[in-house]
Design a protein around this motif. Structure first.
Motif, short mmCIF file in Angstrom:
data_model
loop_
_atom_site.label_atom_id
_atom_site.label_comp_id
_atom_site.label_asym_id
_atom_site.label_seq_id
_atom_site.Cartn_x
_atom_site.Cartn_y
_atom_site.Cartn_z
N ALA A 1 10.53 9.27 -10.47
CA ALA A 1 11.00 10.57 -10.93
C ALA A 1 12.52 10.66 -10.89
O ALA A 1 13.15 11.23 -11.80
N PHE A 2 13.14 10.09 -9.87
CA PHE A 2 14.60 10.10 -9.78
C PHE A 2 15.24 9.18 -10.82
O PHE A 2 16.23 9.55 -11.47
N VAL A 3 14.71 7.99 -10.97
CA VAL A 3 15.30 7.02 -11.91
C VAL A 3 15.20 7.52 -13.34
O VAL A 3 16.12 7.34 -14.15
N THR A 4 14.07 8.15 -13.69
CA THR A 4 13.88 8.64 -15.06
C THR A 4 14.40 10.07 -15.26
O THR A 4 14.26 10.63 -16.35
N SER A 5 15.01 10.64 -14.21
CA SER A 5 15.56 12.00 -14.27
C SER A 5 14.51 13.00 -14.74
O SER A 5 14.71 13.76 -15.71
N ASP A 6 13.38 13.02 -14.06
CA ASP A 6 12.30 13.96 -14.36
C ASP A 6 12.61 15.28 -13.66
O ASP A 6 12.21 15.53 -12.52
N PHE A 7 13.31 16.17 -14.36
CA PHE A 7 13.76 17.41 -13.75
C PHE A 7 12.67 18.46 -13.65
O PHE A 7 12.93 19.58 -13.18
N MET B 1 10.98 19.54 -8.73
CA MET B 1 12.04 20.35 -8.13
C MET B 1 13.01 19.52 -7.30
O MET B 1 14.22 19.74 -7.33
N ASN B 2 12.49 18.55 -6.57
CA ASN B 2 13.33 17.71 -5.73
C ASN B 2 14.37 16.97 -6.56
O ASN B 2 15.53 16.84 -6.17
N VAL B 3 13.96 16.46 -7.72
CA VAL B 3 14.88 15.74 -8.60
C VAL B 3 15.89 16.71 -9.19
O VAL B 3 17.09 16.41 -9.27
N ALA B 4 15.42 17.89 -9.61
CA ALA B 4 16.32 18.88 -10.21
C ALA B 4 17.40 19.32 -9.23
O ALA B 4 18.54 19.59 -9.62
N GLN B 5 17.06 19.39 -7.95
CA GLN B 5 18.02 19.86 -6.96
C GLN B 5 18.95 18.77 -6.44
O GLN B 5 20.01 19.08 -5.89
N ASN B 6 18.59 17.50 -6.65
CA ASN B 6 19.35 16.41 -6.00
C ASN B 6 19.72 15.27 -6.92
O ASN B 6 20.08 14.20 -6.44
N SER B 7 19.65 15.46 -8.23
CA SER B 7 20.02 14.39 -9.14
C SER B 7 20.67 14.98 -10.39
O SER B 7 20.72 16.20 -10.57
N HIS B 8 21.18 14.07 -11.22
CA HIS B 8 21.89 14.46 -12.44
C HIS B 8 21.90 13.26 -13.36
O HIS B 8 21.95 12.10 -12.90
N THR B 9 21.87 13.50 -14.66
CA THR B 9 21.80 12.38 -15.60
C THR B 9 23.06 11.52 -15.58
O THR B 9 23.01 10.34 -15.93
N LYS C 1 21.09 7.42 -8.17
CA LYS C 1 19.81 8.03 -8.51
C LYS C 1 18.74 7.55 -7.53
O LYS C 1 17.92 8.34 -7.06
N VAL C 2 18.75 6.25 -7.24
CA VAL C 2 17.80 5.71 -6.27
C VAL C 2 18.10 6.27 -4.88
O VAL C 2 17.18 6.69 -4.14
N ALA C 3 19.38 6.31 -4.51
CA ALA C 3 19.74 6.84 -3.19
C ALA C 3 19.39 8.32 -3.07
O ALA C 3 19.15 8.82 -1.97
N GLY C 4 19.33 9.02 -4.21
CA GLY C 4 18.94 10.42 -4.19
C GLY C 4 17.53 10.63 -3.69
O GLY C 4 17.18 11.74 -3.25
N VAL C 5 16.70 9.58 -3.75
CA VAL C 5 15.33 9.69 -3.25
C VAL C 5 15.34 10.11 -1.79
O VAL C 5 14.54 10.96 -1.36
N TRP C 6 16.22 9.51 -0.99
CA TRP C 6 16.27 9.85 0.44
C TRP C 6 17.51 10.66 0.80
O TRP C 6 17.79 10.86 1.98
N GLY C 7 18.24 11.14 -0.19
CA GLY C 7 19.43 11.95 0.08
C GLY C 7 19.13 13.42 0.21
O GLY C 7 20.01 14.26 -0.03
N ASN C 8 17.90 13.78 0.57
CA ASN C 8 17.50 15.17 0.71
C ASN C 8 16.39 15.23 1.76
O ASN C 8 15.88 14.20 2.20
N HIS C 9 16.02 16.44 2.14
CA HIS C 9 15.04 16.59 3.22
C HIS C 9 13.69 15.99 2.86
O HIS C 9 13.14 15.17 3.61
N GLU C 10 13.12 16.39 1.71
CA GLU C 10 11.77 15.95 1.36
C GLU C 10 11.71 14.43 1.17
O GLU C 10 10.80 13.77 1.68
N GLY C 11 12.68 13.89 0.43
CA GLY C 11 12.66 12.45 0.17
C GLY C 11 12.92 11.63 1.41
O GLY C 11 12.31 10.58 1.62
N SER C 12 13.83 12.10 2.27
CA SER C 12 14.11 11.35 3.49
C SER C 12 12.90 11.37 4.42
O SER C 12 12.62 10.40 5.13
#
Length: 660
Positions: A60-66, A69-77, A84-95
């Protein structure tokens, strides 16, 4: 659809974890081999489901699936793929999902590599590991679903915190979590031993590699975080006793004590109860760190969440896990046999003394970290506990520990000869005293910090003392022709200890010099103006606006000269990210054997017609990183020791009985 698959995989993992937490435990109690065998299959299946969930979130992060909600709040195209990969664990839910993935990975690793474990111990340990997984899977599913959808999906995301968009922070959390969560395996073995009612040398041999692996990862994670703070935050330091920094340091101290205590259990069948307690405390402190990061009770650049409801859930997990463990320990520990007796003046005694000092140090850091929270809860007013407290209380506790680190390995088991050991170290002591006097003279006597000479003396004492021990074991002085052969026959665990102790000595040099002799210049610097710092001339040549992939930067160009000769050009940046709109600092660092020249460019100062610049010379900072690297290498070499791969030895009598 992929997000729903990930969510469903977590639900299946929870069901499997519940089975794994109960069936093998009952089987071990009743002696049913088939029920105990469920633990291995369940741990593999649990890891598979959680890995599917983690892969789904990564996709979801790599493909920018906004629409997630987690991707929309913590990633950007516009983000580079790494972030983008680091964004997976750069937030509460992903970490939290990363935390659970690593937890399942360690359980699966025991299934793969624990073939030499007794079936009962293995089943109980995997069941305890599954109980932890049940708690965290319930937490993520009930309060922190990483796959929650947002309708309608935004056109683009909010972006990742710019401070996390750095290679150091991309790799720091996974390595730190491998350490944090790795101590869960030592905890599971400790609870399994309490349930089984047996702690012996074989148990210590089995638990040490898992503890050592966690310790290596946690050491690497802490140093990566310190290195990131050093070159990214722009304040010239690498450690600030931040509450979340402390949250990673406390389990490291307890884990270090646990490693050394397990050696005594393995070699002398002593300190069994203490070792079990340390295993519980190490993982308990890891859980405490998880609570601090996610509870909202403190503010930190490292904090993931500020939702008190989540904090209450984790606090409940912490109370159940640690409180239940202590209750079980209180019931079962008194029944454990004391094991081998030893004199206070012995190798066991030195290891126990250092254990107590490290445990006291961890308790000191814990008190300083939690005291402001306790004072606020009791309406005692706002209290700040910062570096002055920790430096004044914690560091003096570590000085005697370093002294004992050079003496302990040279002591005999059971009963040592302290006068004999000190006699072998008399030249080392003289060298340490000479270095202290030389440092005192070079810094102008009492005009410099009094403790600088003591810090260098401790480093020399430990470093040379470790080398003297190595020379004695190889008989380098008595029989130099045979020294190489003797060195080759020494176990890898000994070489790991040597490198780790040398690493501590090197680290102390960097810590002492950088703390005592750092020079700092903060000023408004005009184009063409030169400022002298640490013997270098630093001239601001230009400031240019440069574009980045998802930011714009003001890049300063500084010409570095020494003795009138230009030797380098340094280019620090002040970045402003587009999404989210936030500034960050990237320092330019010129490292050398004797220290770092550290250059930071700030905002323009229209009134004075220049830019604010911060220039530092940090003596011996590279020694910090070198010492930490030696610690990690030493741990890896110890982990490669053959004894960790073959398990505990079988007694000859038992082998003959089995053959008969």
């Amino acid at each position: 659809m992929i997000a729903e698959i990930g969510h469903f995989a977590l639900v299946l993992a929870l069901c499997v974890a519940m089975v794994q937490a109960t069936v093998p435990l009952i089987g071990a109690a009743r002696g049913r081999a088939s029920w105990m065998a469920v633990a291995g299959a369940a741990s593999a299946l649990q890891f598979l489901f959680i890995a599917v969930a983690f892969a789904a979130l990564t996709n979801a992060f790599v493909t920018s699936d906004f629409s997630v909600m987690n991707v929309a709040q913590n990633s950007h195209t516009d983000k580079p793929l790494l972030y983008k990969v680091a964004g997976v664990w750069g937030n509460h839910e992903g970490s939290l999902l990363l935390w659970i993935t690593i937890l399942a990975l360690f359980g699966f690793a025991v299934t793969l590599f624990g073939g030499n474990l007794p079936p009962g111990l293995k089943a109980r340990a995997l069941a305890v590991q599954a109980m932890i997984a049940v708690g965290f899977l319930l937490f993520i599913l009930l309060t922190s679903n990483p796959f929650a959808r947002v309708e309608p999906p935004p056109f683009n995301g909010s972006g990742l915190n710019p401070m996390l968009q750095d290679p150091g922070l991309a790799f720091h959390p996974p390595m730190l979590y491998l350490g944090y969560v790795g101590f869960s395996m030592a905890f599971s073995f400790a609870i399994a031993a309490l349930l089984e009612g047996r702690v012996d040398a074989a148990w210590a041999r089995w638990v040490r590699p898992w503890t050592l692996a966690a310790w290596v990862f946690l050491t690497g994670g802490i140093i990566l975080g310190s290195w990131w703070a050093y070159y990214t935050l722009g304040w010239g330091g690498w450690w600030y006793w931040d509450p979340v920094e402390n949250a990673s340091f406390m389990p490291w101290l307890a884990g270090t004590a646990l490693l050394h205590s397990a050696v005594v259990v393995e070699k002398r069948d002593a300190l069994k109860s203490w070792t079990i307690l340390l295993a519980i405390v190490a993982f308990g402190l890891s859980l405490l760190g998880t609570f601090l990061v996610r509870s909202g009770v403190l503010t930190s650049v490292h904090a993931f969440a500020t939702d008190p409801a989540r904090g209450v859930f984790i606090l409940l997990l912490l109370v159940l896990a640690v409180g239940g463990s202590f209750a079980l320990y209180a019931v079962r520990a008194p029944a454990m046999k004391m094991g081998g007796l030893f004199s206070p003046i012995s190798r066991e005694g030195s290891l126990l003394l250092n254990n107590v000092l490290m445990a006291t140090g961890a308790a000191t850091v814990l008190l300083g970290t939690l005291y402001p929270l306790i004072a606020d809860a009791l309406n005692l007013g706002k209290v700040s506990v910062g570096p002055p407290f920790f430096n004044a209380v914690f560091l003096p506790l570590m000085a005697p520990m370093v002294v004992v680190m050079a003496i302990g390995p040279m002591m005999a088991w059971k009963r040592g000869d302290l006068p004999g050991v000190l006699s072998r170290l008399k030249f080392v002591g003289a060298a340490a005293l000479g270095v202290a006097m030389l440092v005192w003279f070079l810094q102008g006597g009492s005009s410099g910090p009094w403790w600088t000479g003591a810090g260098f003396a401790l480093a020399v004492w430990l470093g040379l003392g470790t080398l003297v021990d190595l020379a004695d074991r190889t008989r380098l002085i008595q029989a130099p022709a045979e020294a190489w052969g003797r060195a080759a026959r020494l176990p890898r665990s000994f070489w790991g200890m040597v490198l780790a102790h040398l690493g501590v000595a090197v680290f102390i040099v960097g810590l002492t010099a950088s703390s005592a002799w750092t020079t700092e210049h903060i000023q408004t610097q005009k184009i063409g103006e030169t400022v002298m710092v640490g013997g270098f001339g630093v001239t601001l040549k230009s400031v240019d606006e440069v574009p980045g992939p998802n930011y714009t930067a003001s890049r300063g160009s500084f010409e570095i000269s020494r003795g009138g000769t230009v030797i380098d050009v340094m280019q620090p940046e002040k970045r402003t990210y587009r999404q989210p709109p936030r500034p960050t600092t990237t320092a330019a660092i010129r490292s050398g054997f004797l220290g770092d020249l550290y250059v930071v460019i700030g905002d323009p100062d229209p009134g004075k017609g220049g830019h604010v610049t911060r220039l530092y010379f940090n003596p011996c900072i590279p020694w910090l990183w070198a010492g930490a690297l030696l610690l990690v290498i030493g741990g890896l070499i110890s982990l490669a020791d053959r004894r960790h791969r073959v398990g505990a030895p079988t007694r000859a009598g038992a082998v003959r009985g089995a053959k008969a």
